[in-house]
Design a protein around this motif. Structure first.
Motif, mmCIF file in Angstrom:
data_model
loop_
_atom_site.group_PDB
_atom_site.id
_atom_site.type_symbol
_atom_site.label_atom_id
_atom_site.label_comp_id
_atom_site.label_asym_id
_atom_site.label_seq_id
_atom_site.Cartn_x
_atom_site.Cartn_y
_atom_site.Cartn_z
ATOM 1 N N THR A 178 0.825 -1.215 0.000
ATOM 2 C CA THR A 178 0.000 0.000 0.000
ATOM 3 C C THR A 178 0.857 1.262 0.000
ATOM 4 N N TYR A 179 2.164 1.097 0.026
ATOM 5 C CA TYR A 179 3.097 2.229 0.017
ATOM 6 C C TYR A 179 3.134 2.875 -1.366
ATOM 7 N N ARG A 180 3.152 4.187 -1.392
ATOM 8 C CA ARG A 180 3.257 4.930 -2.642
ATOM 9 C C ARG A 180 4.346 5.990 -2.501
ATOM 10 N N CYS A 181 5.085 6.199 -3.564
ATOM 11 C CA CYS A 181 6.198 7.141 -3.537
ATOM 12 C C CYS A 181 6.210 7.962 -4.824
ATOM 13 N N ASP A 182 6.407 9.272 -4.698
ATOM 14 C CA ASP A 182 6.500 10.134 -5.872
ATOM 15 C C ASP A 182 7.775 9.820 -6.653
ATOM 16 N N THR A 183 7.718 10.004 -7.941
ATOM 17 C CA THR A 183 8.882 9.711 -8.785
ATOM 18 C C THR A 183 10.049 10.660 -8.509
ATOM 19 N N ASP A 184 9.762 11.836 -7.949
ATOM 20 C CA ASP A 184 10.841 12.793 -7.688
ATOM 21 C C ASP A 184 11.330 12.765 -6.240
ATOM 22 N N ALA A 185 10.883 11.808 -5.444
ATOM 23 C CA ALA A 185 11.367 11.680 -4.068
ATOM 24 C C ALA A 185 12.800 11.178 -4.089
ATOM 25 N N MET A 186 13.673 11.812 -3.320
ATOM 26 C CA MET A 186 15.068 11.382 -3.352
ATOM 27 C C MET A 186 15.804 11.706 -2.070
ATOM 28 N N VAL A 187 16.952 11.065 -1.933
ATOM 29 C CA VAL A 187 17.891 11.351 -0.863
ATOM 30 C C VAL A 187 19.141 11.981 -1.472
ATOM 31 N N LYS A 188 19.954 12.596 -0.616
ATOM 32 C CA LYS A 188 21.177 13.231 -1.099
ATOM 33 C C LYS A 188 22.340 12.256 -1.190
ATOM 34 N N CYS A 189 22.282 11.197 -0.391
ATOM 35 C CA CYS A 189 23.420 10.282 -0.323
ATOM 36 C C CYS A 189 23.472 9.350 -1.532
ATOM 37 N N PRO A 190 24.635 8.775 -1.811
ATOM 38 C CA PRO A 190 24.728 7.761 -2.873
ATOM 39 C C PRO A 190 23.828 6.567 -2.558
ATOM 40 N N ILE A 191 23.316 5.944 -3.587
ATOM 41 C CA ILE A 191 22.539 4.712 -3.430
ATOM 42 C C ILE A 191 23.282 3.581 -4.127
ATOM 43 N N VAL A 192 23.417 2.464 -3.418
ATOM 44 C CA VAL A 192 23.966 1.234 -3.981
ATOM 45 C C VAL A 192 22.851 0.199 -3.944
ATOM 46 N N ALA A 193 22.399 -0.252 -5.114
ATOM 47 C CA ALA A 193 21.312 -1.226 -5.205
ATOM 48 C C ALA A 193 21.884 -2.592 -5.585
ATOM 49 N N ILE A 194 21.465 -3.622 -4.854
ATOM 50 C CA ILE A 194 21.947 -4.975 -5.121
ATOM 51 C C ILE A 194 20.771 -5.940 -5.183
ATOM 52 N N VAL A 195 20.985 -7.050 -5.889
ATOM 53 C CA VAL A 195 19.893 -7.999 -6.096
ATOM 54 C C VAL A 195 20.461 -9.369 -6.424
ATOM 55 N N GLY A 196 19.687 -10.409 -6.150
ATOM 56 C CA GLY A 196 20.051 -11.750 -6.575
ATOM 57 C C GLY A 196 19.684 -11.958 -8.030
ATOM 58 N N ASP A 197 20.516 -12.666 -8.777
ATOM 59 C CA ASP A 197 20.245 -12.816 -10.212
ATOM 60 C C ASP A 197 19.077 -13.749 -10.509
ATOM 61 N N ARG A 198 18.547 -14.416 -9.480
ATOM 62 C CA ARG A 198 17.355 -15.253 -9.655
ATOM 63 C C ARG A 198 16.234 -14.808 -8.720
ATOM 64 N N ASP A 199 16.243 -13.560 -8.328
ATOM 65 C CA ASP A 199 15.216 -13.027 -7.432
ATOM 66 C C ASP A 199 13.909 -12.849 -8.210
ATOM 67 N N PRO A 200 12.818 -13.516 -7.791
ATOM 68 C CA PRO A 200 11.556 -13.377 -8.517
ATOM 69 C C PRO A 200 10.878 -12.029 -8.268
ATOM 70 N N ASP A 201 11.332 -11.287 -7.256
ATOM 71 C CA ASP A 201 10.673 -10.030 -6.889
ATOM 72 C C ASP A 201 11.326 -8.793 -7.490
ATOM 73 N N ALA A 202 12.575 -8.921 -7.935
ATOM 74 C CA ALA A 202 13.269 -7.753 -8.476
ATOM 75 C C ALA A 202 14.358 -8.215 -9.437
ATOM 76 N N SER A 203 14.452 -7.560 -10.568
ATOM 77 C CA SER A 203 15.482 -7.887 -11.546
ATOM 78 C C SER A 203 16.578 -6.821 -11.513
ATOM 79 N N PHE A 204 17.697 -7.113 -12.149
ATOM 80 C CA PHE A 204 18.786 -6.143 -12.216
ATOM 81 C C PHE A 204 18.322 -4.873 -12.930
ATOM 82 N N ALA A 205 17.527 -5.033 -13.979
ATOM 83 C CA ALA A 205 17.016 -3.869 -14.699
ATOM 84 C C ALA A 205 16.118 -3.023 -13.808
ATOM 85 N N GLU A 206 15.305 -3.684 -12.992
ATOM 86 C CA GLU A 206 14.369 -2.947 -12.131
ATOM 87 C C GLU A 206 15.078 -2.177 -11.020
ATOM 88 N N ILE A 207 16.149 -2.728 -10.467
ATOM 89 C CA ILE A 207 16.827 -1.988 -9.390
ATOM 90 C C ILE A 207 17.565 -0.765 -9.939
#
Length: 251
Positions: A178-207
């Protein structure tokens, strides 16, 4: 501990020069980051968020939405980072979103900015996926937990534990779905996104879409494994945390 939100996982609490604050997945608890703590190094003081309604907070009511979770956590989080020379945030799955919102609130209300936000196993906050896992039947939800992993099958076979686990997981899925987030919401710090290559919930392209939610630098990396790839990649994930935290200190 009363209704305290943070648990220290480091053997020598408070001795590390860099606080790493970890946010668990849906249904998860602070102790889920125990293995990662062992792989970060002595220079890190690892703290993990304990959401209400589980383990030592089991008698407290569950919180079924992200804004209220962050509201409850924020005073203790602000007090913690005020005393920290350096701190980073690490979230896994639902915890990535809680970490992101906590990071935004820290910047807005206390002026504190994390060195790095590590977002693990979760699509970007503004993802338009509309999932309904929290509406599944108990049997369907239990089957899903077995497929995804992260929950011992023996606990799901025990009727009492099964009901407790399903109620917590359903609550947390309701919060993230039920969480919603605006497309322009952001933080100032660097973001490092990681994922499993067989994760059914998130792909490398999506992160990769996490890049739109920071005014700082962005880095993405995949590891072998499914949704709980951290369990089998503890050492390389620990190394990644050290490398990017160090880079942020130098920038």
């Amino acid at each position: 501990m009363g209704n305290s939100w943070l648990r220290s996982l480091s053997p020598s609490s408070g001795n590390g020069s860099h606080k790493l604050i970890c946010f668990p997945h849906a249904g998860g608890s602070a102790i889920s980051f125990g293995p990662l703590t062992e792989c970060t190094g002595s220079e890190y003081d690892v703290l993990a968020v304990q959401y209400p309604g589980r383990q030592d907070r089991r008698h407290e009511p569950l919180v079924d939405n992200i804004p209220d979770l962050v509201d409850g956590l924020l005073p203790e989080l602000i007090a913690t980072v005020e005393d920290a020379e350096n701190f980073s945030l690490f979230g896994h799955s639902m915890g990535s979103v809680v970490a992101f919102e906590a990071g935004r609130r820290l910047e807005q209300e206390s002026g504190a900015t994390a060195r790095v936000l590590f977002a693990s196993g979760r699509r970007a906050p503004s993802s338009t996926h509309r999932e309904q896992v929290h509406l599944l039947s108990d049997r369907e939800l239990g089957d899903l937990l077995l497929r995804v992993g992260g929950t011992p099958s023996a606990l799901l076979e025990d009727p009492e534990f099964r009901q407790i686990i399903l109620s917590i997981v359903r609550n947390d899925y309701r919060a993230i779905e039920t969480y919603r987030c605006d497309t322009d919401a952001m933080v100032k710090c660097p973001i490092v996104a990681i994922v499993g290559d067989r994760d059914p919930d998130a792909s490398f392209a999506e992160i990769g879409a996490w890049s739109a939610h920071t005014s700082g630098s962005f880095f993405a990396k995949s590891f072998p494994g499914g949704h709980f790839f951290i369990d089998s990649n503890c050492r390389p994930v620990g190394q990644l945390i050290r490398e990017h935290s160090s880079q942020a200190l130098l920038s």
